[in-house]
Design an enzyme around this catalytic site. Sequence first.
Site, PDB file in Angstrom:
ATOM      1  N   SER A 175       0.811  -1.227  -0.030  1.00 53.76           N
ATOM      2  CA  SER A 175      -0.220  -0.068   0.103  1.00 53.76           C
ATOM      3  C   SER A 175       0.785   1.205   0.143  1.00 53.76           C
ATOM      4  O   SER A 175       1.586   1.468  -0.975  1.00 53.76           O
ATOM      5  CB  SER A 175      -0.999   0.003   1.261  1.00 53.76           C
ATOM      6  OG  SER A 175      -1.767   0.826   1.158  1.00 53.76           O
ATOM      7  N   ASP A 217      -2.391   6.123  -3.380  1.00 57.63           N
ATOM      8  CA  ASP A 217      -1.059   5.553  -2.701  1.00 57.63           C
ATOM      9  C   ASP A 217      -0.845   4.108  -3.685  1.00 57.63           C
ATOM     10  O   ASP A 217      -1.302   4.253  -4.802  1.00 57.63           O
ATOM     11  CB  ASP A 217      -1.305   5.036  -1.458  1.00 57.63           C
ATOM     12  CG  ASP A 217      -2.491   4.020  -1.184  1.00 57.63           C
ATOM     13  OD1 ASP A 217      -3.145   3.775  -2.266  1.00 57.63           O
ATOM     14  OD2 ASP A 217      -2.403   3.266  -0.134  1.00 57.63           O
ATOM     15  N   ASP A 259      -5.981   2.234  -3.002  1.00 52.78           N
ATOM     16  CA  ASP A 259      -7.050   2.297  -2.045  1.00 52.78           C
ATOM     17  C   ASP A 259      -7.272   3.542  -1.320  1.00 52.78           C
ATOM     18  O   ASP A 259      -8.262   3.607  -0.542  1.00 52.78           O
ATOM     19  CB  ASP A 259      -7.206   1.090  -1.309  1.00 52.78           C
ATOM     20  CG  ASP A 259      -5.990   0.833  -0.218  1.00 52.78           C
ATOM     21  OD1 ASP A 259      -5.053   1.554  -0.227  1.00 52.78           O
ATOM     22  OD2 ASP A 259      -6.006   0.035   0.847  1.00 52.78           O
ATOM     23  N   ASP A 276      -1.255   1.076  -3.770  1.00 53.01           N
ATOM     24  CA  ASP A 276      -2.339   0.308  -4.271  1.00 53.01           C
ATOM     25  C   ASP A 276      -3.715   0.907  -4.806  1.00 53.01           C
ATOM     26  O   ASP A 276      -4.641   0.097  -5.118  1.00 53.01           O
ATOM     27  CB  ASP A 276      -2.626  -1.042  -3.574  1.00 53.01           C
ATOM     28  CG  ASP A 276      -3.152  -0.587  -2.077  1.00 53.01           C
ATOM     29  OD1 ASP A 276      -3.068   0.664  -1.530  1.00 53.01           O
ATOM     30  OD2 ASP A 276      -3.795  -1.573  -1.532  1.00 53.01           O
TER      31      ASP A 276
END
Length: 438
Positions: free
Chosen positions: A97, A233, A237, A235
């Site tokens: 992440s 960010d 999410d 990933d």
Amino acid sequence: MAVFFGTDGLRGVVGKDLNHDIAFKCGNSLSQLLSCGGKVVIGRDTRTTGSHLVSAISAGLTAGGVHVVDVGIAPTACIAYLTKFKGFDYGIVITASHNPKEYNGIKIFSPRGEKLLDKEEEAIERGFIHPLQVSALKVGQYLQDKSYVQEYLNFLFNSATCCLSGYKIAIDASNGASFDIAPKVFKKLGAKVIRFSCKNDGSKINDNCGALHPETLAEKVVKHGCDMGFAFDGDADRLIAVNEKGEIVDGDMVITALAKSFKTHGELALNSVVGTSQTNMGIEKHLEENGIKLYRADVGDKYVAEIMDKNNLSLGGEQSGHVIIKKFLPTGDGILTAIALACACKEKNKTLSEVCYVNLFPQAHINIEVVDKLRILNSEKLLNAITDAQQELAGQGRVLVRASGTEPKIRIMVESEKIETANCLAKYLAGVVVELEN
């Protein structure tokens, strides 16, 4: 409580906290929960260690008789979407992440497209002890199929309630999982897109860019005369937005804007929204003035999701940029949130600064790296210091001291109507933590 899993999956520095053996065990243990075989979808962000961990966890799954479909580089929410709507038994994302490039991790989604509950993560960890190897004729297959990501892009496009023609939008994908798909979907929606940090380059993921460093995008938005900017960010999410003035719009302000927009359309369940213990008091006051109730969850988007499920609510999220729009997905999706926010502006014919205006209480944040988070957090000396700080605020602010769920850090937040007071008390508490660490 799970040992390996934190508030957002299993995560660590590759080669130190996370290695081939742990990834294999995780996949193999998951296969044990699928006693009759099954099918798992897996994706990853751009980190250079991603393919290594995909291989390891896929080996563990196939050894236990599970079929694996590898969709390649994809946002976390893409895997949640595919798991829920395309008939997979579980979904796995190899990502750390927002963490630096040397980190990586494993997030697992249930058939519902939701992050696993604590008890489900504990069950996986118990399976680490006794590996499963099925007979040769029952070994699972590993397949690659990148066409699934296109299906997710179509889902994002169809989620939009308006065309975004006439908008100039800056995109900062943090050189992560959304490097290709985020610019594509906004262009398909009619916006003129300017790309920053939109490269397939895991060696520069989250490096002075993206949701952790929105100030970089803020400068670009003003320089290029953009209507808004969206920073994701690694990933994707998380979303941190930037308005046309170059001002940063955090997750709390995004949730507030969406809550008011959804309420106008009759889509805000029970006229309530979920934030966290970190949600600014100014947000709570603003929502109350607009007839919206705020529920607070522990920090961690899966805890936000739990409160949403418990109270049948449709919107929730975190200051850090995780936002869950339940009618679409049961997990955070930065790109989906950005689309909804842009459409809220378009439908009201207002700028992002107008739509997201909230009079916030100033906050002071200090993060301190420590060896033993729980020892320090439960120290009587720190608990007394927190009590002293709360008494100093006299109900005109808040103190939050917590252990990070993903890093070896104690996080301190002090909120007050006066920033000087917040800074002073945060430094006082940080001094106590440093003293205890040394």
